[in-house]
Design a protein around this motif. Structure first.
Motif, PDB file in Angstrom:
ATOM      1  N   GLY A  36      11.232 -57.522 -34.469  1.00 11.90           N
ATOM      2  CA  GLY A  36      12.549 -58.129 -34.637  1.00 11.90           C
ATOM      3  C   GLY A  36      13.689 -57.344 -34.049  1.00 11.90           C
ATOM      4  O   GLY A  36      14.856 -57.622 -34.348  1.00 11.90           O
ATOM      5  N   SER A  37      13.413 -56.377 -33.159  1.00 16.62           N
ATOM      6  CA  SER A  37      14.486 -55.574 -32.581  1.00 16.62           C
ATOM      7  C   SER A  37      14.910 -56.063 -31.205  1.00 16.62           C
ATOM      8  O   SER A  37      15.900 -55.592 -30.653  1.00 16.62           O
ATOM      9  CB  SER A  37      14.049 -54.107 -32.487  1.00 16.62           C
ATOM     10  OG  SER A  37      12.891 -53.988 -31.678  1.00 16.62           O
ATOM     11  N   GLY A  38      14.153 -56.992 -30.613  1.00 13.91           N
ATOM     12  CA  GLY A  38      14.555 -57.573 -29.332  1.00 13.91           C
ATOM     13  C   GLY A  38      13.881 -56.985 -28.123  1.00 13.91           C
ATOM     14  O   GLY A  38      14.411 -57.081 -27.007  1.00 13.91           O
ATOM     15  N   ALA A  39      12.677 -56.405 -28.279  1.00 10.55           N
ATOM     16  CA  ALA A  39      11.999 -55.777 -27.139  1.00 10.55           C
ATOM     17  C   ALA A  39      11.586 -56.806 -26.087  1.00 10.55           C
ATOM     18  O   ALA A  39      11.675 -56.532 -24.885  1.00 10.55           O
ATOM     19  CB  ALA A  39      10.771 -55.003 -27.623  1.00 10.55           C
ATOM     20  N   VAL A  40      11.130 -57.977 -26.504  1.00 13.81           N
ATOM     21  CA  VAL A  40      10.696 -58.991 -25.535  1.00 13.81           C
ATOM     22  C   VAL A  40      11.867 -59.481 -24.680  1.00 13.81           C
ATOM     23  O   VAL A  40      11.779 -59.476 -23.445  1.00 13.81           O
ATOM     24  CB  VAL A  40       9.980 -60.169 -26.240  1.00 13.81           C
ATOM     25  CG1 VAL A  40       9.723 -61.308 -25.256  1.00 13.81           C
ATOM     26  CG2 VAL A  40       8.656 -59.695 -26.844  1.00 13.81           C
ATOM     27  N   PRO A  41      12.983 -59.922 -25.272  1.00  7.33           N
ATOM     28  CA  PRO A  41      14.107 -60.333 -24.409  1.00  7.33           C
ATOM     29  C   PRO A  41      14.646 -59.189 -23.551  1.00  7.33           C
ATOM     30  O   PRO A  41      15.085 -59.418 -22.422  1.00  7.33           O
ATOM     31  CB  PRO A  41      15.162 -60.837 -25.406  1.00  7.33           C
ATOM     32  CG  PRO A  41      14.748 -60.338 -26.740  1.00  7.33           C
ATOM     33  CD  PRO A  41      13.269 -60.207 -26.693  1.00  7.33           C
ATOM     34  N   LEU A  42      14.592 -57.958 -24.042  1.00  7.19           N
ATOM     35  CA  LEU A  42      15.032 -56.816 -23.231  1.00  7.19           C
ATOM     36  C   LEU A  42      14.147 -56.646 -22.003  1.00  7.19           C
ATOM     37  O   LEU A  42      14.636 -56.410 -20.896  1.00  7.19           O
ATOM     38  CB  LEU A  42      15.004 -55.535 -24.061  1.00  7.19           C
ATOM     39  CG  LEU A  42      16.218 -55.255 -24.946  1.00  7.19           C
ATOM     40  CD1 LEU A  42      15.939 -54.097 -25.883  1.00  7.19           C
ATOM     41  CD2 LEU A  42      17.467 -54.972 -24.109  1.00  7.19           C
ATOM     42  N   ALA A  43      12.835 -56.793 -22.192  1.00 13.95           N
ATOM     43  CA  ALA A  43      11.904 -56.649 -21.067  1.00 13.95           C
ATOM     44  C   ALA A  43      12.137 -57.736 -20.026  1.00 13.95           C
ATOM     45  O   ALA A  43      12.133 -57.468 -18.817  1.00 13.95           O
ATOM     46  CB  ALA A  43      10.459 -56.701 -21.581  1.00 13.95           C
ATOM     47  N   ILE A  44      12.348 -58.966 -20.478  1.00 15.56           N
ATOM     48  CA  ILE A  44      12.575 -60.075 -19.544  1.00 15.56           C
ATOM     49  C   ILE A  44      13.903 -59.891 -18.809  1.00 15.56           C
ATOM     50  O   ILE A  44      13.995 -60.087 -17.591  1.00 15.56           O
ATOM     51  CB  ILE A  44      12.535 -61.419 -20.289  1.00 15.56           C
ATOM     52  CG1 ILE A  44      11.138 -61.650 -20.896  1.00 15.56           C
ATOM     53  CG2 ILE A  44      12.880 -62.573 -19.345  1.00 15.56           C
ATOM     54  CD1 ILE A  44      11.062 -62.857 -21.818  1.00 15.56           C
ATOM     55  N   ALA A  45      14.935 -59.506 -19.547  1.00 14.95           N
ATOM     56  CA  ALA A  45      16.256 -59.290 -18.919  1.00 14.95           C
ATOM     57  C   ALA A  45      16.202 -58.141 -17.915  1.00 14.95           C
ATOM     58  O   ALA A  45      16.847 -58.196 -16.859  1.00 14.95           O
ATOM     59  CB  ALA A  45      17.298 -59.001 -19.999  1.00 14.95           C
ATOM     60  N   TYR A  46      15.431 -57.114 -18.223  1.00 16.54           N
ATOM     61  CA  TYR A  46      15.262 -55.974 -17.323  1.00 16.54           C
ATOM     62  C   TYR A  46      14.583 -56.415 -16.030  1.00 16.54           C
ATOM     63  O   TYR A  46      15.044 -56.104 -14.922  1.00 16.54           O
ATOM     64  CB  TYR A  46      14.430 -54.917 -18.047  1.00 16.54           C
ATOM     65  CG  TYR A  46      14.202 -53.619 -17.300  1.00 16.54           C
ATOM     66  CD1 TYR A  46      15.202 -53.040 -16.527  1.00 16.54           C
ATOM     67  CD2 TYR A  46      12.985 -52.950 -17.415  1.00 16.54           C
ATOM     68  CE1 TYR A  46      14.992 -51.830 -15.873  1.00 16.54           C
ATOM     69  CE2 TYR A  46      12.758 -51.739 -16.770  1.00 16.54           C
ATOM     70  CZ  TYR A  46      13.768 -51.187 -15.999  1.00 16.54           C
ATOM     71  OH  TYR A  46      13.554 -49.991 -15.348  1.00 16.54           O
ATOM     72  N   ALA A  47      13.493 -57.176 -16.169  1.00 17.98           N
ATOM     73  CA  ALA A  47      12.781 -57.667 -14.983  1.00 17.98           C
ATOM     74  C   ALA A  47      13.672 -58.594 -14.167  1.00 17.98           C
ATOM     75  O   ALA A  47      13.675 -58.547 -12.926  1.00 17.98           O
ATOM     76  CB  ALA A  47      11.510 -58.394 -15.415  1.00 17.98           C
ATOM     77  N   GLN A  48      14.456 -59.420 -14.836  1.00 17.47           N
ATOM     78  CA  GLN A  48      15.354 -60.338 -14.136  1.00 17.47           C
ATOM     79  C   GLN A  48      16.426 -59.563 -13.372  1.00 17.47           C
ATOM     80  O   GLN A  48      16.761 -59.915 -12.226  1.00 17.47           O
ATOM     81  CB  GLN A  48      16.007 -61.289 -15.143  1.00 17.47           C
ATOM     82  CG  GLN A  48      16.974 -62.285 -14.506  1.00 17.47           C
ATOM     83  CD  GLN A  48      17.404 -63.382 -15.463  1.00 17.47           C
ATOM     84  OE1 GLN A  48      16.602 -63.878 -16.249  1.00 17.47           O
ATOM     85  NE2 GLN A  48      18.668 -63.770 -15.412  1.00 17.47           N
ATOM     86  N   TYR A  49      16.949 -58.507 -13.991  1.00 20.21           N
ATOM     87  CA  TYR A  49      17.973 -57.695 -13.327  1.00 20.21           C
ATOM     88  C   TYR A  49      17.394 -56.998 -12.096  1.00 20.21           C
ATOM     89  O   TYR A  49      18.051 -56.932 -11.045  1.00 20.21           O
ATOM     90  CB  TYR A  49      18.526 -56.662 -14.310  1.00 20.21           C
ATOM     91  CG  TYR A  49      19.668 -55.847 -13.759  1.00 20.21           C
ATOM     92  CD1 TYR A  49      20.905 -56.427 -13.520  1.00 20.21           C
ATOM     93  CD2 TYR A  49      19.516 -54.491 -13.488  1.00 20.21           C
ATOM     94  CE1 TYR A  49      21.969 -55.691 -13.019  1.00 20.21           C
ATOM     95  CE2 TYR A  49      20.565 -53.731 -12.992  1.00 20.21           C
ATOM     96  CZ  TYR A  49      21.791 -54.341 -12.755  1.00 20.21           C
ATOM     97  OH  TYR A  49      22.838 -53.604 -12.247  1.00 20.21           O
ATOM     98  N   ILE A  50      16.175 -56.503 -12.202  1.00 20.40           N
ATOM     99  CA  ILE A  50      15.533 -55.815 -11.079  1.00 20.40           C
ATOM    100  C   ILE A  50      15.409 -56.745  -9.873  1.00 20.40           C
ATOM    101  O   ILE A  50      15.651 -56.355  -8.731  1.00 20.40           O
ATOM    102  CB  ILE A  50      14.142 -55.288 -11.503  1.00 20.40           C
ATOM    103  CG1 ILE A  50      14.293 -54.115 -12.477  1.00 20.40           C
ATOM    104  CG2 ILE A  50      13.317 -54.859 -10.283  1.00 20.40           C
ATOM    105  CD1 ILE A  50      13.002 -53.683 -13.130  1.00 20.40           C
ATOM    106  N   ASN A  51      15.060 -58.007 -10.118  1.00 16.53           N
ATOM    107  CA  ASN A  51      14.800 -58.947  -9.026  1.00 16.53           C
ATOM    108  C   ASN A  51      15.978 -59.871  -8.707  1.00 16.53           C
ATOM    109  O   ASN A  51      15.850 -60.760  -7.854  1.00 16.53           O
ATOM    110  CB  ASN A  51      13.562 -59.782  -9.345  1.00 16.53           C
ATOM    111  CG  ASN A  51      12.277 -58.989  -9.157  1.00 16.53           C
ATOM    112  OD1 ASN A  51      12.107 -58.308  -8.149  1.00 16.53           O
ATOM    113  ND2 ASN A  51      11.375 -59.063 -10.132  1.00 16.53           N
ATOM    114  N   CYS A  52      17.092 -59.675  -9.407  1.00 17.08           N
ATOM    115  CA  CYS A  52      18.270 -60.507  -9.137  1.00 17.08           C
ATOM    116  C   CYS A  52      18.746 -60.284  -7.703  1.00 17.08           C
ATOM    117  O   CYS A  52      18.802 -59.149  -7.209  1.00 17.08           O
ATOM    118  CB  CYS A  52      19.378 -60.159 -10.126  1.00 17.08           C
ATOM    119  SG  CYS A  52      20.916 -61.072  -9.847  1.00 17.08           S
TER     120      CYS A  52
END
Length: 382
Positions: A36-52
């Motif tokens: 419940g700390s938000g690790a999954v959305p953080l991982a997706i947002a990180y990957a999205q930022y890398i490939n933006c």
């Protein structure tokens, strides 16, 4: 998914953004976080930022072709792996990919119980099997279709067991421009051979203020309720949402009133309370008992002279301090915690709530009013 939609975790967000800006992205990272700390959305947002294709200062643009595909979790260079329940029709994670995407897009804060509810689990055990490991190796051996970096996000590598050893060479020497993000909750349950090959990113649980703010904005709760539920959830947004959706109101007021009934030996009031508690429903009853356990643990800190460690909101803290000063002692609080934990155990196993709450109420009278502690407990007078 963009960083800006993720609740809290500002320090971690900045840390991840800096790795991209400074071109020091570790090819295998372990996001270690409580539920419940938000690790999954953080991982997706990180990957999205890398490939933006049009990165902002602190977030992805959300508008380029890569971001639009990431928002729908359909980018061809974004891969997921997760525990599943193998069957004749489900051999690898790809076979339940639509269910996974639907769950994450609906709410990226979830746990194994929520994921299980989306699948035909029956009595099977979830795992990440050898067939899934071979499928990962196959997928990542291909060239990237569109993005500069291929990303594999694996949720709960604790479920890998020994099959995970098949991935060791791939994790240690991946193809060029490949990023592994493992999202785990228990470091001790991960294969040491995999653990040694990853860079750990520790993601803390959410603060009470962050959870309270979310509940106030999203759930329409009163401030008092939001603070109470935040305290009970202890940084777990999944649990906070469940409490907001299905719990009886004013946990602190109801619980302290119950303690006072026991101290005053008001048996008719206790019977009336029992009748009311029996109508709450099992989840509400469990939440109430859990709140009581957490509340009394905070009282134990007060009784031990460690008030600076207490996490109760101000008004509730003042009530707890009065109870600790005038009613409770440390052995009494510990004894009541033991009774509440036993009651929680039996409620989970479908005990009759009316009988159970009456029994616990009478135990409160014995412990608080008559200072009769369970066998083996030493009573210390103030």
């Amino acid at each position: 998914m963009q960083f800006k939609v993720i609740i809290g975790q500002e320090r971690v967000k900045q840390q991840l953004v800096q790795t991209v800006k400074e071109n020091r992205i570790s090819h295998a990272q372990l996001f270690l976080s409580p539920a419940g700390s938000g690790a999954v959305p953080l991982a997706i947002a990180y990957a999205q930022y890398i490939n933006c294709l049009n990165k902002g200062e602190n977030d992805s643009c959300g508008e380029c072709s890569s971001c639009r595909k990431y928002e729908r979790l359909i980018h061809p260079d974004l891969h997921f792996s997760y525990p599943f329940f193998a069957s004749a029709s489900v051999k690898t994670a790809v076979d339940v990919l639509e269910e996974w995407r639907g769950m994450v897009m609906q709410d990226p804060y979830f746990d194994m119980d929520i994921w299980r509810s989306k699948l035909d689990a029956a009595n099977k055990q979830a795992n990440i099997n050898i067939a899934e490991c071979h499928d990962i190796i196959k997928k990542l051996s291909y060239k990237a279709f569109e993005a500069e970096t291929k990303v594999l996000i694996m949720w709960l590598p604790e479920y890998l067991d020994k099959a995970g050893n098949a991935l060791l060479k791939l994790i240690e020497e991946p193809p060029a421009n490949t990023l592994f993000i493992l999202i785990a909750q228990s470091q001790d349950q991960i294969l040491t051979t995999i653990l040694s090959r990853t860079q750990i990113v520790k993601i803390p649980k959410l603060s009470s203020e962050e959870v309270t703010g979310y509940l106030l904005n999203a759930s329409g709760l009163s401030e008092h309720q939001a603070i109470d539920y935040s305290f009970l959830a202890d940084g777990n947004l999944i649990e906070a949402k469940a409490l907001a959706a299905d719990t009886q109101s004013d946990s602190s007021g109801t619980f302290t009133a119950w303690l006072r009934m026991g101290f005053s030996n008001k048996v008719p009031d206790l019977i009336e309370f029992t009748d009311e508690a029996a109508k709450w429903g099992r989840e509400n009853q469990k939440n109430f008992l859990k709140y009581g356990v957490n509340y009394l643990r905070e009282c134990c800190l007060i009784l031990s002279g460690a008030e600076e460690l207490v996490k109760l909101p101000p008004l509730t803290f003042e009530t707890a301090k009065k109870l600790s000063t005038h009613v409770l002692t440390l052995p009494m609080a510990e004894a009541i915690i033991g009774e509440l934990e036993k009651a929680h155990y039996h409620i989970e196993r479908n005990a009759n709530p009316k009988i159970l709450f009456l029994d616990v109420s009478l135990q409160l009278v014995k412990i608080i009013k008559f200072k009769t502690l369970p066998a083996g407990t030493q009573y210390i007078y103030n």
